[in-house]
Design a protein around this motif. Structure first.
Motif, PDB file in Angstrom:
ATOM      1  N   VAL A  81       0.828  -1.203   0.000  1.00  0.00           N
ATOM      2  CA  VAL A  81       0.000   0.000   0.000  1.00  0.00           C
ATOM      3  C   VAL A  81       0.864   1.255   0.000  1.00  0.00           C
ATOM      4  CG1 VAL A  81      -2.005  -1.022   1.164  1.00  0.00           C
ATOM      5  CG2 VAL A  81      -0.126  -0.051   2.534  1.00  0.00           C
ATOM      6  N   VAL A  82       0.270   2.341  -0.498  1.00  0.00           N
ATOM      7  CA  VAL A  82       0.810   3.689  -0.365  1.00  0.00           C
ATOM      8  C   VAL A  82      -0.305   4.527   0.231  1.00  0.00           C
ATOM      9  CG1 VAL A  82       1.758   5.703  -1.551  1.00  0.00           C
ATOM     10  CG2 VAL A  82       2.280   3.415  -2.394  1.00  0.00           C
ATOM     11  N   GLY A  83       0.060   5.463   1.092  1.00  0.00           N
ATOM     12  CA  GLY A  83      -0.948   6.349   1.655  1.00  0.00           C
ATOM     13  C   GLY A  83      -0.463   7.777   1.674  1.00  0.00           C
ATOM     14  N   SER A  84      -1.380   8.681   1.954  1.00  0.00           N
ATOM     15  CA  SER A  84      -1.058  10.105   2.021  1.00  0.00           C
ATOM     16  C   SER A  84      -0.368  10.448   3.333  1.00  0.00           C
ATOM     17  CB  SER A  84      -2.343  10.922   1.899  1.00  0.00           C
ATOM     18  OG  SER A  84      -2.128  12.270   2.244  1.00  0.00           O
ATOM     19  N   PHE A  85       0.292  11.618   3.333  1.00  0.00           N
ATOM     20  CA  PHE A  85       0.888  12.121   4.572  1.00  0.00           C
ATOM     21  C   PHE A  85      -0.164  12.648   5.539  1.00  0.00           C
ATOM     22  CE2 PHE A  85       0.551  15.878   1.938  1.00  0.00           C
ATOM     23  CZ  PHE A  85       0.273  16.909   2.818  1.00  0.00           C
ATOM     24  N   VAL A  86      -1.437  12.700   5.101  1.00  0.00           N
ATOM     25  CA  VAL A  86      -2.558  13.031   5.976  1.00  0.00           C
ATOM     26  C   VAL A  86      -3.522  11.856   5.952  1.00  0.00           C
ATOM     27  CG1 VAL A  86      -4.466  14.603   6.467  1.00  0.00           C
ATOM     28  CG2 VAL A  86      -2.361  15.489   5.469  1.00  0.00           C
ATOM     29  N   ALA A  87      -3.804  11.299   7.127  1.00  0.00           N
ATOM     30  CA  ALA A  87      -4.820  10.246   7.212  1.00  0.00           C
ATOM     31  C   ALA A  87      -6.195  10.901   7.175  1.00  0.00           C
ATOM     32  CB  ALA A  87      -4.646   9.450   8.494  1.00  0.00           C
ATOM     33  N   SER A  88      -7.105  10.322   6.377  1.00  0.00           N
ATOM     34  CA  SER A  88      -8.420  10.927   6.178  1.00  0.00           C
ATOM     35  C   SER A  88      -9.476   9.844   6.085  1.00  0.00           C
ATOM     36  CB  SER A  88      -8.431  11.775   4.901  1.00  0.00           C
ATOM     37  OG  SER A  88      -7.967  11.017   3.800  1.00  0.00           O
ATOM     38  N   CYS A  89     -10.693  10.187   6.494  1.00  0.00           N
ATOM     39  CA  CYS A  89     -11.748   9.174   6.557  1.00  0.00           C
ATOM     40  C   CYS A  89     -12.260   8.772   5.187  1.00  0.00           C
ATOM     41  CB  CYS A  89     -12.895   9.669   7.440  1.00  0.00           C
ATOM     42  SG  CYS A  89     -13.884  11.003   6.710  1.00  0.00           S
ATOM     43  N   GLY A  90     -12.237   9.691   4.229  1.00  0.00           N
ATOM     44  CA  GLY A  90     -12.709   9.388   2.879  1.00  0.00           C
ATOM     45  C   GLY A  90     -14.207   9.468   2.705  1.00  0.00           C
ATOM     46  N   THR A  91     -14.953   9.727   3.775  1.00  0.00           N
ATOM     47  CA  THR A  91     -16.414   9.712   3.681  1.00  0.00           C
ATOM     48  C   THR A  91     -17.069  11.020   4.096  1.00  0.00           C
ATOM     49  OG1 THR A  91     -16.594   8.750   5.903  1.00  0.00           O
ATOM     50  CG2 THR A  91     -16.547   7.221   4.035  1.00  0.00           C
ATOM     51  N   CYS A  92     -16.373  11.890   4.811  1.00  0.00           N
ATOM     52  CA  CYS A  92     -16.992  13.149   5.230  1.00  0.00           C
ATOM     53  C   CYS A  92     -17.198  14.060   4.024  1.00  0.00           C
ATOM     54  CB  CYS A  92     -16.139  13.851   6.290  1.00  0.00           C
ATOM     55  SG  CYS A  92     -14.600  14.597   5.667  1.00  0.00           S
ATOM     56  N   GLU A  93     -17.944  15.123   4.215  1.00  0.00           N
ATOM     57  CA  GLU A  93     -18.264  16.013   3.097  1.00  0.00           C
ATOM     58  C   GLU A  93     -17.012  16.655   2.506  1.00  0.00           C
ATOM     59  OE1 GLU A  93     -21.096  19.914   2.185  1.00  0.00           O
ATOM     60  OE2 GLU A  93     -21.474  18.648   3.943  1.00  0.00           O
ATOM     61  N   ILE A  94     -16.042  16.977   3.354  1.00  0.00           N
ATOM     62  CA  ILE A  94     -14.815  17.611   2.869  1.00  0.00           C
ATOM     63  C   ILE A  94     -14.002  16.618   2.037  1.00  0.00           C
ATOM     64  CG2 ILE A  94     -12.695  18.804   3.525  1.00  0.00           C
ATOM     65  CD1 ILE A  94     -15.302  20.355   4.064  1.00  0.00           C
ATOM     66  N   CYS A  95     -13.868  15.394   2.506  1.00  0.00           N
ATOM     67  CA  CYS A  95     -13.174  14.367   1.715  1.00  0.00           C
ATOM     68  C   CYS A  95     -13.845  14.168   0.372  1.00  0.00           C
ATOM     69  CB  CYS A  95     -13.126  13.040   2.478  1.00  0.00           C
ATOM     70  SG  CYS A  95     -11.892  12.945   3.792  1.00  0.00           S
ATOM     71  N   ARG A  96     -15.166  14.067   0.381  1.00  0.00           N
ATOM     72  CA  ARG A  96     -15.892  13.807  -0.853  1.00  0.00           C
ATOM     73  C   ARG A  96     -15.832  14.983  -1.829  1.00  0.00           C
ATOM     74  NH1 ARG A  96     -20.950  13.583   0.207  1.00  0.00           N
ATOM     75  NH2 ARG A  96     -21.007  13.653   2.492  1.00  0.00           N
ATOM     76  N   SER A  97     -15.527  16.170  -1.308  1.00  0.00           N
ATOM     77  CA  SER A  97     -15.386  17.332  -2.188  1.00  0.00           C
ATOM     78  C   SER A  97     -13.989  17.429  -2.789  1.00  0.00           C
ATOM     79  CB  SER A  97     -15.711  18.622  -1.417  1.00  0.00           C
ATOM     80  OG  SER A  97     -14.696  18.926  -0.481  1.00  0.00           O
ATOM     81  N   THR A 127      -7.360   6.268   3.679  1.00  0.00           N
ATOM     82  CA  THR A 127      -5.991   6.760   3.552  1.00  0.00           C
ATOM     83  C   THR A 127      -5.125   5.915   2.634  1.00  0.00           C
ATOM     84  OG1 THR A 127      -6.133   7.646   5.800  1.00  0.00           O
ATOM     85  CG2 THR A 127      -3.920   7.383   4.871  1.00  0.00           C
ATOM     86  N   LEU A 128      -5.244   4.605   2.736  1.00  0.00           N
ATOM     87  CA  LEU A 128      -4.346   3.699   2.026  1.00  0.00           C
ATOM     88  C   LEU A 128      -4.907   3.300   0.665  1.00  0.00           C
ATOM     89  CD1 LEU A 128      -3.366   1.316   4.970  1.00  0.00           C
ATOM     90  CD2 LEU A 128      -2.033   3.232   4.043  1.00  0.00           C
ATOM     91  N   VAL A 129      -4.017   3.179  -0.312  1.00  0.00           N
ATOM     92  CA  VAL A 129      -4.380   2.701  -1.651  1.00  0.00           C
ATOM     93  C   VAL A 129      -3.570   1.438  -1.925  1.00  0.00           C
ATOM     94  CG1 VAL A 129      -4.427   3.221  -4.112  1.00  0.00           C
ATOM     95  CG2 VAL A 129      -4.843   5.048  -2.444  1.00  0.00           C
ATOM     96  N   PRO A 130      -4.232   0.304  -2.132  1.00  0.00           N
ATOM     97  CA  PRO A 130      -3.479  -0.920  -2.430  1.00  0.00           C
ATOM     98  C   PRO A 130      -2.888  -0.880  -3.836  1.00  0.00           C
ATOM     99  CG  PRO A 130      -5.851  -1.345  -2.531  1.00  0.00           C
ATOM    100  CD  PRO A 130      -5.678   0.070  -2.043  1.00  0.00           C
ATOM    101  N   LEU A 139      10.674   0.176  -8.354  1.00  0.00           N
ATOM    102  CA  LEU A 139       9.513   1.060  -8.253  1.00  0.00           C
ATOM    103  C   LEU A 139       9.327   1.657  -6.860  1.00  0.00           C
ATOM    104  CD1 LEU A 139       6.588  -0.582 -10.295  1.00  0.00           C
ATOM    105  CD2 LEU A 139       8.019   1.373 -10.901  1.00  0.00           C
ATOM    106  N   ILE A 140       9.998   1.103  -5.865  1.00  0.00           N
ATOM    107  CA  ILE A 140       9.781   1.558  -4.491  1.00  0.00           C
ATOM    108  C   ILE A 140      10.053   3.057  -4.326  1.00  0.00           C
ATOM    109  CG2 ILE A 140      10.558   1.324  -2.105  1.00  0.00           C
ATOM    110  CD1 ILE A 140       8.734  -0.930  -2.990  1.00  0.00           C
ATOM    111  N   PRO A 141      11.170   3.611  -4.846  1.00  0.00           N
ATOM    112  CA  PRO A 141      11.366   5.057  -4.700  1.00  0.00           C
ATOM    113  C   PRO A 141      10.256   5.878  -5.349  1.00  0.00           C
ATOM    114  CG  PRO A 141      13.424   3.982  -5.329  1.00  0.00           C
ATOM    115  CD  PRO A 141      12.339   2.960  -5.483  1.00  0.00           C
ATOM    116  N   ASP A 142       9.787   5.449  -6.515  1.00  0.00           N
ATOM    117  CA  ASP A 142       8.716   6.179  -7.193  1.00  0.00           C
ATOM    118  C   ASP A 142       7.431   6.169  -6.368  1.00  0.00           C
ATOM    119  OD1 ASP A 142      10.306   6.664  -9.531  1.00  0.00           O
ATOM    120  OD2 ASP A 142       9.958   4.595 -10.115  1.00  0.00           O
ATOM    121  N   LEU A 143       7.092   5.003  -5.830  1.00  0.00           N
ATOM    122  CA  LEU A 143       5.877   4.879  -5.039  1.00  0.00           C
ATOM    123  C   LEU A 143       5.987   5.654  -3.734  1.00  0.00           C
ATOM    124  CD1 LEU A 143       5.364   1.088  -5.729  1.00  0.00           C
ATOM    125  CD2 LEU A 143       3.824   2.913  -6.497  1.00  0.00           C
ATOM    126  N   LEU A 144       7.172   5.639  -3.135  1.00  0.00           N
ATOM    127  CA  LEU A 144       7.380   6.409  -1.913  1.00  0.00           C
ATOM    128  C   LEU A 144       7.193   7.896  -2.175  1.00  0.00           C
ATOM    129  CD1 LEU A 144       8.267   6.541   1.062  1.00  0.00           C
ATOM    130  CD2 LEU A 144      10.646   6.534   0.254  1.00  0.00           C
TER     131      LEU A 144
END
Length: 340
Positions: A81-97, A127-130, A139-144
Motif C-alpha cells: 500500500v501507499v498512503g497520504s501524509f494526511v490520514a483521512s476518513c474518505g467519507t466526510c463532506e470535505i473528503c468527498r469534495s 488513507t491507504l491505496v493498495p 519502483l519503491i522510490p517512485d511509489l514512496l
C-alpha cells in the motif's frame, strides 16, 4: 521497533520505541518497505518549530499491511500500500469534495511518525491505496515519492491550472518543486520555467520537462521571468518553498489573471493586501490533498510513465537517519530515502 526520533534540534537518534497497536477499528498497521526525510522535517530539526519532548519523525511511507481493525474493508494483510501524509476518513463532506487533507477527522502522519519499521495508519480505508501487486524494487522510490512530494507537486501544478498552452513557473528546486515540473509536463504545459540556482537540480528539472531555467531570486528572478514571457509573467506559478521571499516571488511572477498554487509549508509569510488587490492573481494551495491523486499517480508509476523517484539522490539504511538529515540540511541531498 526501531524508529528515528528527534530529541533536540540537530539531534536525530534511531532507537527502540513501542510497536504500534490497533487502537480503533478503522486502524491498520503496516510494515514499511522504505521511508524518507521531507523538507518539512527540517523545520523542527533546525529548531524553527519547537519540540515538546522526543518526537518520532516522518510522514511518507510505502509498505505491506500487517494488521487491520475490524471495520477496515478496503485493504487487507499482505497487500502493498501507499498512503497520504494526511490520514483521512474518505467519507466526510470535505473528503468527498476532493480535499481529504482537510478531512474533519484528519490526522497528520507527522503526529504518528513513519521513519520506522512499522507504522499505525488511522482511517485506513480512506488513507491507504493498495497497489496492483508486489512492486519491483526499482519502483519503491517512485511509489514512496507519491506519498507526499509527488502528490504535493502535482497539487501545486493543478492549483496553478497548469495545462496546454500555458507557461508555468516553479519557485523552489527541492523535491516538491522538481516534481511540480514533472506534473506540469504531464498536464501538458507548453513552457515550464524552473527557478533554481543549483546545477544538479537544474539538470533534473530539465529531465522532468523544464524548458527554461532562471537562476536569479527575488525581484531579479521576477524580472528575468518577465523578460522570458514578453513582460507579462507566467500563466501558472507553483510556490514550493513557504518563505516570505518565495511567496512574493511567486505572486509577482504571475500575469494578471494568472494562478498561483502554493504548497510550500508556510513559515511567517505575510502578503500585502494592496499588492494582492492590484496583482489580480488567483491564489490556491495549502496541504496537498494527496489521497485525491494517488490512484492516478500510482497508475502512472506502475506503467512506468513517470519516474518521480529520481528526486532521491541519497539512499541510506534507517540506522543512518542522522546522516540523511544532515545531508538535506546542508543541501548535499535533494531528498534522502531510508531503507528498512
Amino acid at each position: 521497533m526501531r524508529a528515528a526520533v528527534l530529541h533536540a534540534p540537530g539531534d536525530i537518534r534511531v532507537e527502540e520505541i513501542a510497536d504500534p497497536k490497533i487502537t480503533a477499528p478503522t486502524d491498520a498497521v503496516i510494515r514499511l518497505t522504505a521511508a524518507c526525510v521531507c523538507g518539512s522535517d527540517l523545520w523542527p530539526y533546525r529548531g524553527v518549530e519547537t519540540l515538546d519532548g522526543p518526537l518520532p519523525m516522518g510522514h511518507e511511507y510505502v509498505g505491506v499491511v500487517e494488521e487491520v481493525g475490524g471495520d477496515v474493508t478496503n485493504v487487507e494483510p499482505g497487500q502493498y500500500v501507499v498512503g497520504s501524509f494526511v490520514a483521512s476518513c474518505g467519507t466526510c463532506e470535505i473528503c468527498r469534495s476532493g480535499y481529504p487533507s482537510s478531512c474533519v477527522h484528519r490526522v497528520f502522519m507527522a503526529q504518528v511518525g513513519t521513519q520506522s519499521e512499522r507504522a499505525l495508519i488511522p482511517h485506513a480505508d480512506g488513507t491507504l491505496v493498495p497497489l496492483p501487486g508486489t512492486p519491483d524494487a526499482a519502483l519503491i522510490p517512485d511509489l514512496l515519492a507519491a506519498s507526499d512530494v509527488l502528490g504535493t507537486g502535482w497539487f501545486g501544478a493543478v492549483a496553478a491550472e497548469a495545462g496546454p498552452g500555458r507557461t508555468v513557473a516553479v519557485v523552489g528546486d527541492g523535491a516538491v518543486g522538481l516534481l511540480a515540473v514533472l506534473a506540469a509536463r504531464q498536464l501538458g504545459a507548453e513552457r515550464i520555467i524552473a527557478m533554481s540556482r543549483h546545477e544538479p537540480r537544474q539538470r533534473l528539472a530539465r529531465e522532468f520537462g523544464a524548458t527554461d531555467i532562471v537562476t536569479e531570486r527575488g525581484d531579479e528572478g521576477v524580472a528575468q521571468l518577465k523578460e522570458l514571457t514578453g513582460g507579462l509573467g507566467a500563466h501558472s506559478v507553483v510556490e514550493a518553498v513557504g518563505t516570505q521571499e518565495s511567496m512574493q516571488q511567486a505572486v509577482r511572477s504571475a500575469r494578471p489573471g494568472g494562478h498561483v498554487g502554493f504548497v510550500g509549508v508556510n513559515h511567517d509569510v505575510a502578503l500585502s493586501g494592496e499588492e494582492l488587490f492590484f496583482s489580480q492573481v488567483h491564489l490556491h494551495g495549502g496541504p496537498a490533498p494527496v489521497r485525491r491523486f494517488l490512484p492516478e499517480l500510482i497508475d502512472l508509476i506502475w506503467q512506468r510513465k513517470i519516474n518521480p523517484g529520481k528526486v532521491f539522490d541519497l539512499v541510506v539504511p534507517l540506522d543512518e537517519a542522522a546522516e540523511a538529515y544532515r545531508a538535506m540540511d546542508e543541501r548535499r541531498a535533494v531528498k534522502a530515502m531510508l531503507t528498512l
